[in-house]
Design an enzyme around this catalytic site. Structure first.
Site, short mmCIF file in Angstrom:
data_model
loop_
_atom_site.label_atom_id
_atom_site.label_comp_id
_atom_site.label_asym_id
_atom_site.label_seq_id
_atom_site.Cartn_x
_atom_site.Cartn_y
_atom_site.Cartn_z
NE ARG A 173 -3.45 -2.35 2.81
CZ ARG A 173 -3.13 -3.49 3.40
NH1 ARG A 173 -1.90 -3.65 3.91
NH2 ARG A 173 -4.00 -4.47 3.50
CG HIS A 270 -5.17 0.51 -4.16
ND1 HIS A 270 -4.65 0.93 -2.96
CD2 HIS A 270 -5.88 -0.60 -3.88
CE1 HIS A 270 -5.05 0.12 -2.01
NE2 HIS A 270 -5.80 -0.83 -2.53
NE ARG A 273 -3.27 -3.55 -1.52
CZ ARG A 273 -2.64 -4.32 -0.62
NH1 ARG A 273 -1.33 -4.47 -0.69
NH2 ARG A 273 -3.32 -4.93 0.32
CG HIS A 296 -6.02 -8.86 1.84
ND1 HIS A 296 -6.46 -8.98 0.54
CD2 HIS A 296 -5.79 -7.54 2.04
CE1 HIS A 296 -6.50 -7.78 -0.01
NE2 HIS A 296 -6.10 -6.90 0.88
CE1 TYR A 305 -3.36 -15.16 5.08
CE2 TYR A 305 -3.66 -16.07 7.26
CZ TYR A 305 -2.93 -15.33 6.37
OH TYR A 305 -1.76 -14.77 6.77
#
Length: 374
Positions: A173, A270, A273, A296, A305
């Site tokens: 970011r 972004h 990204r 994330h 995840y």
């Protein structure tokens, strides 16, 4: 009629609350967030977002917390819906969602403190957040055209090329890039330490050889001539030798080179990204590795995840990131990391979270500060 001591005390408290007004209560709320160790960026965003509500209330002579009722907040929500920026664009539903979430938390805090008898925002319905995909994603060739735009014959061109390469290689970011220090890059291991990312969590991500080479050139040839404070640790510095405190300046920098590339597209940090995540997914990276790269911890719509080792993450990065194959004749290895087939909905969930992050940045840049969008 005689008033009891307890009654006089309650009356004094109500009088003090009335004297403080909404703005005074906002100051107390922000102090409470700082005491609870909320990130400075979170406190600043809450202050700006709630300031939008309080200024709207001032225009309607609503100055005390007790005067804010459910109908008042519903009117404010309609105001956000019909509001148009100077260029005619509306406020996105994602931006409205983030602002109104802060409003609900503020009045929940006031009710918990017994400043108000009931929470007028308790039943405020937030806008629905549909699953959106990123609006702008570059192809590998388009990304390379943008990366080639800075004039590397100039010091600022070398710095800007290093910034663009870092964003593209790591997908970090803009805030995380602005916070990078000269000690965060591990050249030997080929990794970058991202400190205090979203949620104030640290993580380690791979960074490609090309990005490392441009950072090294910037550190050797450019940065020493820009440093004002010998103890300055931030890696990327402005023309004045200061860190990038204003994040929108990074977005404007990226947007300048997007326009210069002649792609007919605009955007900000972004974009890289989004592009990194999309291209790595298209090249076969498992969604779990993309989540680890992006930082994330929870996608909400998917529970795929799992923990990913740094060694495996570096293998996936080398195998699937387009920047790692510049000039190579061999095709990238198939089935990177022996990952299981990726369910399409999981990849969509990753990209949807990226779109939500972008909406949050737009809310911060556009709605709060009136700055150009990222």
């Amino acid at each position: 009629m005689r008033v009891s001591r307890r009654g006089r005390k309650r009356a004094d408290v109500k009088s003090a609350v009335a004297r403080r007004g909404l703005w005074g209560l906002l100051d107390e709320y922000l102090d409470a967030l700082r005491v609870q160790d909320y990130a400075p960026e979170t406190v600043r965003t809450r202050q700006s977002n709630l300031g939008q509500l309080l200024r709207w209330c001032d225009e309607r002579s609503v100055v005390e917390a007790t005067e804010v009722t459910p109908p008042v907040l519903e009117r404010f929500q309609r105001h956000l819906y019909y509001y148009r920026r100077p260029d005619g664009r509306p406020i996105g539903f994602g931006a409205q969602y983030h602002l109104l979430s802060g409003v609900r938390q503020f009045f929940r805090w006031l009710a918990r403190r017994r400043v108000i008898l009931f929470n007028p925002a308790a039943e405020l319905q937030l806008p629905r957040r549909g699953r959106r995909l990123p609006r702008l994603v570059l192809t590998a060739d388009q990304a390379q055209r943008v990366l080639d735009q800075p004039n590397v014959a100039l010091d600022l061109g070398i710095r800007d090329r290093a910034i663009l390469e870092t964003l593209y290689s790591t997908g970090i970011r803009r805030k995380e890039l602005a916070q990078m220090t000269i000690y965060d890059l591990d050249v030997v291991r080929g990794t970058l330490m991202v400190r205090q990312g979203k949620g104030r969590k640290d993580r380690v991500v791979p960074i490609g050889e090309t990005a490392r080479a441009w950072i090294d050139r910037y550190v050797v040839e450019v940065r020493p001539g820009r440093v004002v404070d010998p103890d300055e640790r931030h890696l990327f510095l402005t023309v004045d030798g200061d860190p990038f405190h204003r994040l929108t300046s990074l977005s404007l920098l990226v947007n300048k080179y997007l326009k210069a590339a002649g792609l007919g597209k605009t955007g900000g940090c972004h974009v890289f990204r989004h592009t990194m995540a999309t291209l790595m997914l298209e090249n076969g990276a498992d969604v779990r590795f993309i989540q680890e790269m992006l930082g994330h911890a929870d996608l909400g719509t998917t529970e795929v995840y799992t923990h990913v080792t740094l060694t495996k993450l570096k293998q996936i990065h080398r195998a699937t990131h387009p920047a790692e194959h510049r000039g190579r004749t061999a095709d990238p290895p198939g089935d990177p990391g022996n990952a299981a087939p990726r369910p399409p909905q999981d990849a969509a969930a990753v990209l949807a979270v990226l779109a939500d992050e972008h909406e949050a940045e737009i809310a911060d840049d556009d709605l709060v500060e009136g700055a150009p969008t990222d």
